[in-house]
Motif scaffolding. Structure first.
Motif, PDB file in Angstrom:
ATOM      1  N   ILE A  60       0.860  -1.184   0.000  1.00 53.38           N
ATOM      2  CA  ILE A  60       0.000   0.000   0.000  1.00 53.38           C
ATOM      3  C   ILE A  60       0.896   1.234   0.000  1.00 53.38           C
ATOM      4  N   ASP A  61       0.819   2.016  -1.071  1.00 51.86           N
ATOM      5  CA  ASP A  61       1.739   3.145  -1.258  1.00 51.86           C
ATOM      6  C   ASP A  61       1.532   4.293  -0.276  1.00 51.86           C
ATOM      7  N   GLN A 102      -3.164   5.322   4.374  1.00 51.39           N
ATOM      8  CA  GLN A 102      -4.032   4.205   4.015  1.00 51.39           C
ATOM      9  C   GLN A 102      -3.474   2.892   4.564  1.00 51.39           C
ATOM     10  N   ARG A 103      -2.156   2.744   4.520  1.00 53.33           N
ATOM     11  CA  ARG A 103      -1.530   1.548   5.079  1.00 53.33           C
ATOM     12  C   ARG A 103      -1.804   1.469   6.578  1.00 53.33           C
ATOM     13  N   THR A 124      -5.521   0.638   7.226  1.00 51.78           N
ATOM     14  CA  THR A 124      -5.798  -0.760   6.880  1.00 51.78           C
ATOM     15  C   THR A 124      -5.226  -1.693   7.934  1.00 51.78           C
ATOM     16  N   VAL A 148      -8.365  -2.276  -0.837  1.00 55.95           N
ATOM     17  CA  VAL A 148      -7.956  -0.879  -0.757  1.00 55.95           C
ATOM     18  C   VAL A 148      -8.137  -0.219  -2.117  1.00 55.95           C
TER      19      VAL A 148
END
Length: 123
Positions: A11-12, A16-17, A20, A57
């Motif tokens: 996940i870039d 968001q990483r 998650t 995602v």
């Protein structure tokens, strides 16, 4: 969360990483009997080899996939929570807090509803 390390590292966006990982860790801590696995490049949780819940995602949201039965059963609560959804998934926007009580209800419903399931997906 070893089962999800490779997925999470892909996940870039750091925010968001982090979100998650937070959600996946919450599921694992709240439901320790569920088995974390990655299938189809998506993290999901199973119980007695049947699907309970999965995640994916996207740029705008974390998608939660409880199967159609989970969406249908909680449709009103999903609407009240302000989530966009389809027949198959709930879109949790990155810029809003996760409704953990609703997520817990959905997972508990799937565990109970699929207690005697002998297949991965509902038939």
């Amino acid at each position: 969360m070893d089962a999800f390390n490779e997925f999470l590292s892909g996940i870039d966006h750091p925010e968001q990483r982090q979100r998650t990982e937070e959600v996946l860790t919450w599921v694992k801590d709240t439901f320790p009997n569920l088995v974390p696995v990655v299938k189809w490049n998506q993290p999901l949780f199973t119980e007695h080899d049947t699907y309970i819940i999965g995640f994916s995602v996207s740029k705008k949201h974390l998608a939660v996939a409880p199967e159609q039965a989970g969406i249908h059963h909680f449709e009103e609560e999903i609407q009240l929570a302000g989530y966009d959804y389809t027949k198959e998934l709930i879109r949790m926007s990155w810029d809003k807090p996760v409704n953990y009580p609703l997520l817990q209800k959905i997972i508990e419903f799937n565990i109970q509803d699929k207690a005697d399931a002998t297949t991965f997906w509902r038939k």
